[in-house]
Design an enzyme around this catalytic site. Structure first.
Site, PDB file in Angstrom:
ATOM      1  N   HIS A  72       0.850  -1.392  -0.093  1.00  0.00           N
ATOM      2  CA  HIS A  72      -0.007  -0.065   0.069  1.00  0.00           C
ATOM      3  C   HIS A  72       1.016   1.230   0.069  1.00  0.00           C
ATOM      4  O   HIS A  72       1.924   1.375   0.790  1.00  0.00           O
ATOM      5  CB  HIS A  72      -0.739   0.244   1.270  1.00  0.00           C
ATOM      6  CG  HIS A  72      -1.898  -0.934   1.008  1.00  0.00           C
ATOM      7  ND1 HIS A  72      -3.121  -0.737   1.798  1.00  0.00           N
ATOM      8  CD2 HIS A  72      -2.330  -2.025   0.315  1.00  0.00           C
ATOM      9  CE1 HIS A  72      -4.054  -1.619   1.631  1.00  0.00           C
ATOM     10  NE2 HIS A  72      -3.617  -2.404   0.646  1.00  0.00           N
ATOM     11  N   TYR A 200      -9.385   5.287   7.666  1.00  0.00           N
ATOM     12  CA  TYR A 200      -9.521   5.787   8.983  1.00  0.00           C
ATOM     13  C   TYR A 200     -10.539   6.690   8.944  1.00  0.00           C
ATOM     14  O   TYR A 200     -10.340   8.043   8.193  1.00  0.00           O
ATOM     15  CB  TYR A 200      -8.405   5.983   9.275  1.00  0.00           C
ATOM     16  CG  TYR A 200      -7.216   5.102   9.718  1.00  0.00           C
ATOM     17  CD1 TYR A 200      -6.205   4.666   8.470  1.00  0.00           C
ATOM     18  CD2 TYR A 200      -7.102   4.375  10.914  1.00  0.00           C
ATOM     19  CE1 TYR A 200      -5.235   3.755   8.660  1.00  0.00           C
ATOM     20  CE2 TYR A 200      -5.903   3.384  11.144  1.00  0.00           C
ATOM     21  CZ  TYR A 200      -5.261   3.344   9.842  1.00  0.00           C
ATOM     22  OH  TYR A 200      -4.317   2.299  10.116  1.00  0.00           O
ATOM     23  N   PRO A 292      -4.402   0.347  18.684  1.00  0.00           N
ATOM     24  CA  PRO A 292      -4.183  -0.058  17.162  1.00  0.00           C
ATOM     25  C   PRO A 292      -4.349   1.209  16.389  1.00  0.00           C
ATOM     26  O   PRO A 292      -3.996   0.734  14.959  1.00  0.00           O
ATOM     27  CB  PRO A 292      -5.189  -1.215  17.147  1.00  0.00           C
ATOM     28  CG  PRO A 292      -6.384  -0.951  18.072  1.00  0.00           C
ATOM     29  CD  PRO A 292      -5.611  -0.058  19.447  1.00  0.00           C
ATOM     30  N   LYS A 296       0.936   0.172  15.141  1.00  0.00           N
ATOM     31  CA  LYS A 296       2.261   0.082  15.681  1.00  0.00           C
ATOM     32  C   LYS A 296       2.838  -0.948  16.406  1.00  0.00           C
ATOM     33  O   LYS A 296       3.643  -1.225  16.914  1.00  0.00           O
ATOM     34  CB  LYS A 296       2.639   1.356  16.282  1.00  0.00           C
ATOM     35  CG  LYS A 296       2.753   2.780  15.369  1.00  0.00           C
ATOM     36  CD  LYS A 296       3.624   2.414  14.292  1.00  0.00           C
ATOM     37  CE  LYS A 296       3.487   3.309  13.032  1.00  0.00           C
ATOM     38  NZ  LYS A 296       4.133   3.229  11.694  1.00  0.00           N
ATOM     39  N   TYR A 384       3.440   6.570   9.806  1.00  0.00           N
ATOM     40  CA  TYR A 384       2.740   5.585   9.413  1.00  0.00           C
ATOM     41  C   TYR A 384       3.603   4.414   8.872  1.00  0.00           C
ATOM     42  O   TYR A 384       3.617   3.352   9.072  1.00  0.00           O
ATOM     43  CB  TYR A 384       1.588   6.110   8.525  1.00  0.00           C
ATOM     44  CG  TYR A 384       0.556   4.895   8.493  1.00  0.00           C
ATOM     45  CD1 TYR A 384       0.679   3.874   7.551  1.00  0.00           C
ATOM     46  CD2 TYR A 384      -0.452   4.894   9.340  1.00  0.00           C
ATOM     47  CE1 TYR A 384      -0.449   2.840   7.469  1.00  0.00           C
ATOM     48  CE2 TYR A 384      -1.414   3.974   9.437  1.00  0.00           C
ATOM     49  CZ  TYR A 384      -1.554   2.918   8.253  1.00  0.00           C
ATOM     50  OH  TYR A 384      -2.422   1.929   8.172  1.00  0.00           O
TER      51      TYR A 384
HETATM   52  C1  PHB Z   1      -6.143  -4.476  10.915  1.00  0.00           C
HETATM   53  O1  PHB Z   1      -6.244  -4.899   9.612  1.00  0.00           O
HETATM   54  O2  PHB Z   1      -6.608  -5.257  11.555  1.00  0.00           O
HETATM   55  C2  PHB Z   1      -5.616  -3.128  11.248  1.00  0.00           C
HETATM   56  C3  PHB Z   1      -5.004  -2.126  10.292  1.00  0.00           C
HETATM   57  C4  PHB Z   1      -4.730  -1.007  10.748  1.00  0.00           C
HETATM   58  C5  PHB Z   1      -4.767  -0.589  11.996  1.00  0.00           C
HETATM   59  C6  PHB Z   1      -5.310  -1.459  13.031  1.00  0.00           C
HETATM   60  C7  PHB Z   1      -5.939  -2.721  12.632  1.00  0.00           C
HETATM   61  O3  PHB Z   1      -4.543   0.543  12.327  1.00  0.00           O
END
Ligand code: PHB
Ligand code: APR
Length: 389
Positions: A72, A200, A292, A296, A384
């Site tokens: 990505h 997000y 989450p 990280k 990120y």
């Molecule tokens: C996930 O794919 O479970 C996931 C991805 C990004 C995040 C948290 C969880 O920031």
């Protein structure tokens, strides 16, 4: 029994560390409280920084990741009607790889078994003895029998609920914690992801995250009450809440289906200092936890493993102790930057109980600045994709 490095914990940290040390001829024994099947049953995040991908390839477990992982080059941040695509390629020379952490753990177990690694499962009553002496050891029970391993060093990779951190005396240990007043309700569904990149999203109804595992396995989360339970949510109620929180263009094309996993996770920021006491080192969740939101957790465990494996390899190859002597300081320097980024993303995109109109305008102003300022987007992108080791 005797070994050079006793590793407590057979999660990603312990497995990766054991593999990197074993490849350089350093003897390890890994003690895991659960069974391998139990460890592999955990559903965890799936965004890997380049530093972790490089280490997995070096550890000989990059093939499936390279074949099945999704690279990505950006992510979508949305807040109300504002939508921003943060372009990693424009602001950094790195990308992230989306590949389930369960798969990372599965690949690491396969590699450890291929090397006939010394691993003991279903251990009970693990105790670290003499960590502050020149002759530490680890005792444990398995099948009702007491065992003791004499070793040069002990590494606590036993996660937040392990025993290693608490072996460091209270008078020496300093803990920092922030518990967030909400959790994440996550589901896994055998449906195509709603978008090719992660989303997000924050709306008046709260936070949501759209992620994925592969082209027909999607991972979604919505912010929920701290005491919420998966049983209180039908799949239809989850999908309705998700649609309400993501931009309409995505809500309109969301493909829903039955959940094959549904769970609530609490959100916490936590750091325990130092990450070394005598001949005991801490790695990963044993020393720190992040919400989450910034993906990280595994990636910060990976930088711990990088610093510590390099230090132990230097020691056993040359007798130099500079690497292990600076481990705690170096690991914590990067840990705290990951804590900051994860706290910032969480504070920006979640609705907190008791938030005032002013608080909400601060979130909106932060998002407006992010949208209008390329440097602000660069800072988000650099954090990120992963700050340098
Ligand atoms: C996930 O794919 O479970 C996931 C991805 C990004 C995040 C948290 C969880 O920031
Ligand atoms: N004795 C032996 N093993 C133990 C003990 C103990 N006393 N206590 C815990 N363990 C084991 C757990 O069963 C688990 O398998 O230690 C392991 C710790 O693994 P994780 O909690 O996954 O922590 P870590 O390996 O540091 O992973 C860091 O990956 O799993 C994610 O959320 C985690 O993102 C984080 C990253």
């Amino acid at each position: 029994m005797r070994t050079q490095v006793a590793i407590i914990g057979g999660g990603p940290s312990g497995l990766l560390l054991g593999q990197l040390l074993h490849q350089r001829g350093i003897a390890t024994v890994t003690l895991e409280r659960k069974t391998k099947a139990y460890v592999l049953g955990r559903i965890r995040a799936g965004v890997l920084e380049a530093g972790l991908v490089d280490q997995l390839r070096a550890a000989g477990v990059g093939d499936r990741l390279d074949a099945e992982g999704f690279v990505h080059d950006g992510t979508v941040i949305s807040y109300g009607d504002t939508q921003i695509r943060v372009d990693f390629a424009k602001h950094t020379n790195a990308s992230v790889t989306v590949y389930g952490q369960t798969e990372v753990t599965r690949d690491l177990y396969a590699a450890r078994e291929a090397m006939q690694a010394e691993m003991v499962f279903n251990v009970q009553n693990v105790q670290i003895n003499g960590a502050d002496s020149e002759a530490p050891s680890v005792s444990y029970m398995v099948d009702g029998q007491e065992h003791r391993i004499a070793c040069d060093y002990v590494v606590g990779c036993d996660g937040f609920h392990g025993i290693s951190r608490k072996t460091i005396p209270d008078a020496i240990r300093r803990e920092y914690e922030k518990i967030y007043p909400f959790g994440w309700l996550g589901i896994l569904s055998e449906t195509p992801p709603v978008h090719e990149e992660l989303i997000y999203a924050s709306s008046e109804a709260g936070f949501a995250l759209c992620s994925m595992r592969n082209e027909n396995l999607s991972r979604y989360y919505i912010q929920c009450a701290l005491d919420d339970s998966p049983d209180r949510w039908t799949d239809d109620a989850f999908w309705a809440a998700l649609r309400e929180r993501i931009p309409q263009e995505y809500a309109a094309r969301l493909v829903t289906g039955p959940s094959i996993e549904k769970s609530v996770v609490p959100l916490r920021s936590f750091v325990s200092e130092p990450m070394r006491w005598g001949r005991l080192f801490l790695c990963g969740d044993a020393a720190h936890i992040v919400p989450p939101t910034g993906a990280k957790g595994l990636n910060t465990a990976a930088s711990d493993v990088h610093y510590l494996s390099q230090g132990l390899i230097q020691l056993y190859d040359t007798g130099e102790t500079q690497g292990i002597d600076t481990y705690s300081q170096k690991a914590l320097a990067r840990v705290w930057k990951a804590e900051r980024f994860s706290w910032w993303m969480t504070s920006l995109l979640h609705h907190f109980p008791g938030q005032t109109d002013f608080d909400l305008r601060m979130q909106q102003a932060e998002v407006d600045f992010l949208q209008s300022n390329t440097h602000a987007q660069a800072v988000l992108a650099q954090n990120y994709v992963g700050l340098p080791y």
